[in-house]
Design a protein around this motif. Structure first.
Motif, PDB file in Angstrom:
ATOM      1  N   CYS A 262       0.824  -1.211   0.000  1.00 49.86           N
ATOM      2  CA  CYS A 262       0.000   0.000   0.000  1.00 49.86           C
ATOM      3  C   CYS A 262       0.858   1.261   0.000  1.00 49.86           C
ATOM      4  CB  CYS A 262      -0.968   0.002   1.171  1.00 49.86           C
ATOM      5  SG  CYS A 262      -0.186   0.058   2.804  1.00 49.86           S
ATOM      6  N   LEU A 263       2.084   1.178   0.545  1.00 49.30           N
ATOM      7  CA  LEU A 263       2.955   2.351   0.548  1.00 49.30           C
ATOM      8  C   LEU A 263       3.393   2.699  -0.863  1.00 49.30           C
ATOM      9  CD1 LEU A 263       5.060   1.527   3.716  1.00 49.30           C
ATOM     10  CD2 LEU A 263       3.123   3.101   3.538  1.00 49.30           C
ATOM     11  N   ASN A 264       3.699   1.680  -1.661  1.00 48.89           N
ATOM     12  CA  ASN A 264       4.030   1.930  -3.073  1.00 48.89           C
ATOM     13  C   ASN A 264       2.825   2.478  -3.819  1.00 48.89           C
ATOM     14  OD1 ASN A 264       6.672   1.010  -2.773  1.00 48.89           O
ATOM     15  ND2 ASN A 264       6.091  -1.114  -3.178  1.00 48.89           N
ATOM     16  N   TRP A 265       1.648   1.947  -3.490  1.00 50.04           N
ATOM     17  CA  TRP A 265       0.412   2.443  -4.126  1.00 50.04           C
ATOM     18  C   TRP A 265       0.202   3.913  -3.779  1.00 50.04           C
ATOM     19  CZ3 TRP A 265      -4.305   4.276  -2.238  1.00 50.04           C
ATOM     20  CH2 TRP A 265      -5.348   4.345  -3.182  1.00 50.04           C
ATOM     21  N   LEU A 266       0.422   4.275  -2.509  1.00 51.01           N
ATOM     22  CA  LEU A 266       0.281   5.676  -2.106  1.00 51.01           C
ATOM     23  C   LEU A 266       1.276   6.571  -2.838  1.00 51.01           C
ATOM     24  CD1 LEU A 266      -0.218   5.311   1.768  1.00 51.01           C
ATOM     25  CD2 LEU A 266      -1.902   6.192   0.147  1.00 51.01           C
ATOM     26  N   ASP A 267       2.463   6.055  -3.092  1.00 52.92           N
ATOM     27  CA  ASP A 267       3.468   6.841  -3.816  1.00 52.92           C
ATOM     28  C   ASP A 267       2.970   7.271  -5.190  1.00 52.92           C
ATOM     29  OD1 ASP A 267       5.273   6.655  -1.736  1.00 52.92           O
ATOM     30  OD2 ASP A 267       6.387   4.967  -2.601  1.00 52.92           O
ATOM     31  N   GLY A 268       2.063   6.484  -5.746  1.00 54.79           N
ATOM     32  CA  GLY A 268       1.548   6.787  -7.082  1.00 54.79           C
ATOM     33  C   GLY A 268       0.336   7.701  -7.081  1.00 54.79           C
ATOM     34  N   GLN A 269      -0.113   8.157  -5.906  1.00 60.16           N
ATOM     35  CA  GLN A 269      -1.291   9.018  -5.819  1.00 60.16           C
ATOM     36  C   GLN A 269      -0.870  10.479  -5.624  1.00 60.16           C
ATOM     37  OE1 GLN A 269      -4.099   7.342  -6.422  1.00 60.16           O
ATOM     38  NE2 GLN A 269      -2.841   5.478  -6.419  1.00 60.16           N
ATOM     39  N   GLN A 270      -1.746  11.385  -6.001  1.00 67.34           N
ATOM     40  CA  GLN A 270      -1.478  12.803  -5.814  1.00 67.34           C
ATOM     41  C   GLN A 270      -1.526  13.174  -4.331  1.00 67.34           C
ATOM     42  OE1 GLN A 270      -4.200  15.118  -8.151  1.00 67.34           O
ATOM     43  NE2 GLN A 270      -3.508  14.263 -10.098  1.00 67.34           N
ATOM     44  N   ASP A 271      -0.807  14.217  -3.959  1.00 65.55           N
ATOM     45  CA  ASP A 271      -0.837  14.691  -2.580  1.00 65.55           C
ATOM     46  C   ASP A 271      -2.262  15.069  -2.179  1.00 65.55           C
ATOM     47  OD1 ASP A 271       1.864  14.350  -2.552  1.00 65.55           O
ATOM     48  OD2 ASP A 271       2.386  16.475  -2.341  1.00 65.55           O
ATOM     49  N   SER A 272      -2.598  14.744  -0.931  1.00 71.13           N
ATOM     50  CA  SER A 272      -3.903  15.108  -0.340  1.00 71.13           C
ATOM     51  C   SER A 272      -5.073  14.642  -1.198  1.00 71.13           C
ATOM     52  CB  SER A 272      -3.986  16.625  -0.127  1.00 71.13           C
ATOM     53  OG  SER A 272      -2.947  17.057   0.714  1.00 71.13           O
ATOM     54  N   SER A 273      -4.999  13.405  -1.674  1.00 71.08           N
ATOM     55  CA  SER A 273      -6.070  12.879  -2.524  1.00 71.08           C
ATOM     56  C   SER A 273      -6.728  11.619  -1.975  1.00 71.08           C
ATOM     57  CB  SER A 273      -5.514  12.569  -3.920  1.00 71.08           C
ATOM     58  OG  SER A 273      -4.564  11.511  -3.869  1.00 71.08           O
ATOM     59  N   VAL A 274      -6.052  10.889  -1.091  1.00 64.52           N
ATOM     60  CA  VAL A 274      -6.489   9.541  -0.705  1.00 64.52           C
ATOM     61  C   VAL A 274      -7.322   9.577   0.577  1.00 64.52           C
ATOM     62  CG1 VAL A 274      -5.708   7.254   0.042  1.00 64.52           C
ATOM     63  CG2 VAL A 274      -4.527   8.443  -1.828  1.00 64.52           C
ATOM     64  N   VAL A 275      -8.415   8.838   0.564  1.00 68.74           N
ATOM     65  CA  VAL A 275      -9.231   8.609   1.756  1.00 68.74           C
ATOM     66  C   VAL A 275      -8.738   7.327   2.417  1.00 68.74           C
ATOM     67  CG1 VAL A 275     -11.558   8.241   2.644  1.00 68.74           C
ATOM     68  CG2 VAL A 275     -11.201   9.709   0.640  1.00 68.74           C
ATOM     69  N   TYR A 276      -8.193   7.447   3.621  1.00 72.31           N
ATOM     70  CA  TYR A 276      -7.710   6.281   4.358  1.00 72.31           C
ATOM     71  C   TYR A 276      -8.795   5.831   5.324  1.00 72.31           C
ATOM     72  CZ  TYR A 276      -5.066   3.510   7.747  1.00 72.31           C
ATOM     73  OH  TYR A 276      -4.639   2.506   8.592  1.00 72.31           O
ATOM     74  N   VAL A 277      -9.136   4.540   5.291  1.00 73.96           N
ATOM     75  CA  VAL A 277     -10.255   4.009   6.066  1.00 73.96           C
ATOM     76  C   VAL A 277      -9.762   2.836   6.921  1.00 73.96           C
ATOM     77  CG1 VAL A 277     -12.615   3.136   5.954  1.00 73.96           C
ATOM     78  CG2 VAL A 277     -11.723   4.559   4.086  1.00 73.96           C
ATOM     79  N   ALA A 278      -9.875   2.974   8.230  1.00 73.79           N
ATOM     80  CA  ALA A 278      -9.437   1.895   9.124  1.00 73.79           C
ATOM     81  C   ALA A 278     -10.198   1.988  10.436  1.00 73.79           C
ATOM     82  CB  ALA A 278      -7.935   1.974   9.369  1.00 73.79           C
ATOM     83  N   PHE A 279     -10.629   0.833  10.943  1.00 70.60           N
ATOM     84  CA  PHE A 279     -11.471   0.787  12.133  1.00 70.60           C
ATOM     85  C   PHE A 279     -10.830   0.006  13.277  1.00 70.60           C
ATOM     86  CE2 PHE A 279     -14.330   1.920   8.758  1.00 70.60           C
ATOM     87  CZ  PHE A 279     -15.239   2.786   9.354  1.00 70.60           C
TER      88      PHE A 279
END
Length: 459
Positions: A262-279
């Motif tokens: 998931c860290l590599n996946w995040l590297d491929g996303q734009q800054d301040s774009s991802v919704v992180y969901v964890a419970f």
């Protein structure tokens, strides 16, 4: 001269093991030798998830992992807090005494201090019996502890009955700057089957009395976050937000395998774009609520990273879940993992907001990284933490349940968009982050409190 030997004992839950392991690393950095005591079941999980050889590396570093039984059979449900607390409260005191005697008999230095989870007050009595000094560590918000310490007064005032149930439906507000909490949302009344509520309430009452055996009480918080609490309880010392190391390389006692893809996946996303969901490690969703959340995340049209534990939901069609995962993966806008390194994720610049159960660990991790929240509390103290986020710090919003108790996909989409688009929420999150980091920096309030803590343990 041998290093001072400290026994560290967490309540046997993931959200308690992590901050005490983080604290253990900090103690070792300051010259202490630590024996970290998990239950046998949790010890096996922690050791399994250590990189090969890291258990030996931990020992060389000064953290010795030990275990004692919790009194439950191997196949019993340890997420049933009533059952878990009842078993360990009866079974573990004698086991801890035995372990300490065996560790010392094997040639390790004499144990000078117990740093014990405030939820394991029975261990304070065991330690004092053995001539060991006691420090209490509170892993939740200081506000949560404050409410527990006020139980006798709440009973005297007729707010609660002797069993901890609310007599009056009202909102508690103990002091200015503290979060408000309705009496229906008290932590001990929202931790599982109501038929076992008396077990947890009795534990809370015993723990607040046993807390008097501790010479110091420290907590994973910082002064500016809970100034109202520390004004009325100045003897509770905040030493957080805790972390093991800035690079997140030291093991902190996770129970599940972390998916680093998931860290590599995040590297491929734009800054301040991802919704992180964890419970967290305890929440469970029914199939309908799970599907509403999944479809709501899709509706946002934003990239999302969602942590779905193997036991997060039961009864959901495997075909439905497989189709959902294939669909979002093919579109490149979503990734589902079973567990992850949350601190690394929250520190990543791609993360725009955190859809969270509002456990205190998660809350402090999000705050320290300046991430806005969408609150979705599940049980215990998480409703109080939500109140901090939405009403005191105002660095997030909360989901609203429908009349049937379900958060709809439309509500998920709407609230995610509101959080991400609100510049004032982002700015407040950033300012709170800066304040938290200042507190743990040299000369900051948490830094100075930690020095005071270390000096006492060195005495």
């Amino acid at each position: 001269m041998p290093k001072a030997h400290v026994v560290v004992l967490p309540m046997p839950c993931q959200g308690h093991v992590i901050p005490l392991m983080e604290l253990s690393h900090r103690l070792v950095d300051n010259g202490f030798e630590v024996t970290f005591v998990n239950t046998a079941v949790n010890h096996a999980l922690v050791v399994r998830e250590l990189p090969e050889g890291d258990d030996e590396a931990l020992r060389r570093r000064g953290i010795h992992l030990e275990s004692i039984p919790d009194g439950l059979a191997d196949d019993e449900d340890r997420k049933d807090l009533n059952n878990l607390i009842d078993a360990y409260s009866r079974h573990m005191p004698g086991q801890l005494e035995r372990l300490i005697r065996e560790v010392e008999a094997a040639g390790r230095p004499k144990v000078r201090w117990l740093v014990g989870d405030g939820n394991m007050g029975w261990s304070f009595a065991v330690s004092r019996k053995l001539g060991i000094r006691v420090a209490s560590f509170w892993p939740a918000s200081a506000a949560c502890l404050a409410i527990m310490l006020k139980i006798p007064k709440l009973i005297e005032d007729g707010v609660l009955n002797d069993n901890g149930w609310p007599v009056r439906e009202e909102t508690l507000h103990l002091a200015p700057g503290m979060p408000q909490l309705h009496t229906s949302l008290l932590s001990w009344n929202n931790a599982g089957d109501p038929n076992g509520q008396h077990i947890i309430f009795d534990l809370v009452v015993r723990n607040t009395k046993l807390n008097d055996l501790a010479e110091i009480v420290v907590c994973n918080s910082f002064h500016e976050a809970e100034a109202g609490v520390f004004k009325i309880f100045p003897n509770i010392l905040p030493i957080g937000p805790l972390f093991a190391d800035l690079e997140f390389r030291r093991p902190v006692g996770v129970f599940l395998p972390e998916d680093m893809r998931c860290l590599n996946w995040l590297d491929g996303q734009q800054d301040s774009s991802v919704v992180y969901v964890a419970f967290g490690s305890m929440a469970i969703f029914d199939p309908r609520q799970f599907q509403e959340l999944a479809e709501g995340l899709e509706l946002t049209g934003r990239p999302f990273l969602w942590v779905v534990r193997p036991d997060f939901t039961f009864g959901l069609s495997k075909q439905w879940l497989d189709d959902f995962q294939r669909r979002v993966a093919a579109g490149g806008n979503g990734m589902v993992v079973s567990w992850c390194s949350q601190q690394r994720v929250l520190a990543h610049p791609a993360v725009a907001c955190f859809v969270s159960h509002c456990g205190w660990n998660s809350t402090m991790e999000g705050v320290r990284n300046g991430v806005p929240f969408l609150c979705w509390p599940y049980f215990c103290d998480q409703f109080l933490d939500q109140s901090y986020i939405t009403s005191v710090w105002r660095n997030g919003l909360a989901v609203s349940l429908g009349a049937d108790g379900v958060v709809t996909k439309e509500e998920v989409r709407r609230k995610v968009e509101q959080v991400v688009a609100d510049a004032e929420i982002r700015e407040r999150a950033r300012l709170l982050r800066d304040t938290a980091r200042a507190c743990i920096s040299v000369g900051g309030s948490s830094h100075e409190n930690f020095k005071r803590f270390v000096d006492l343990l060195s005495d």
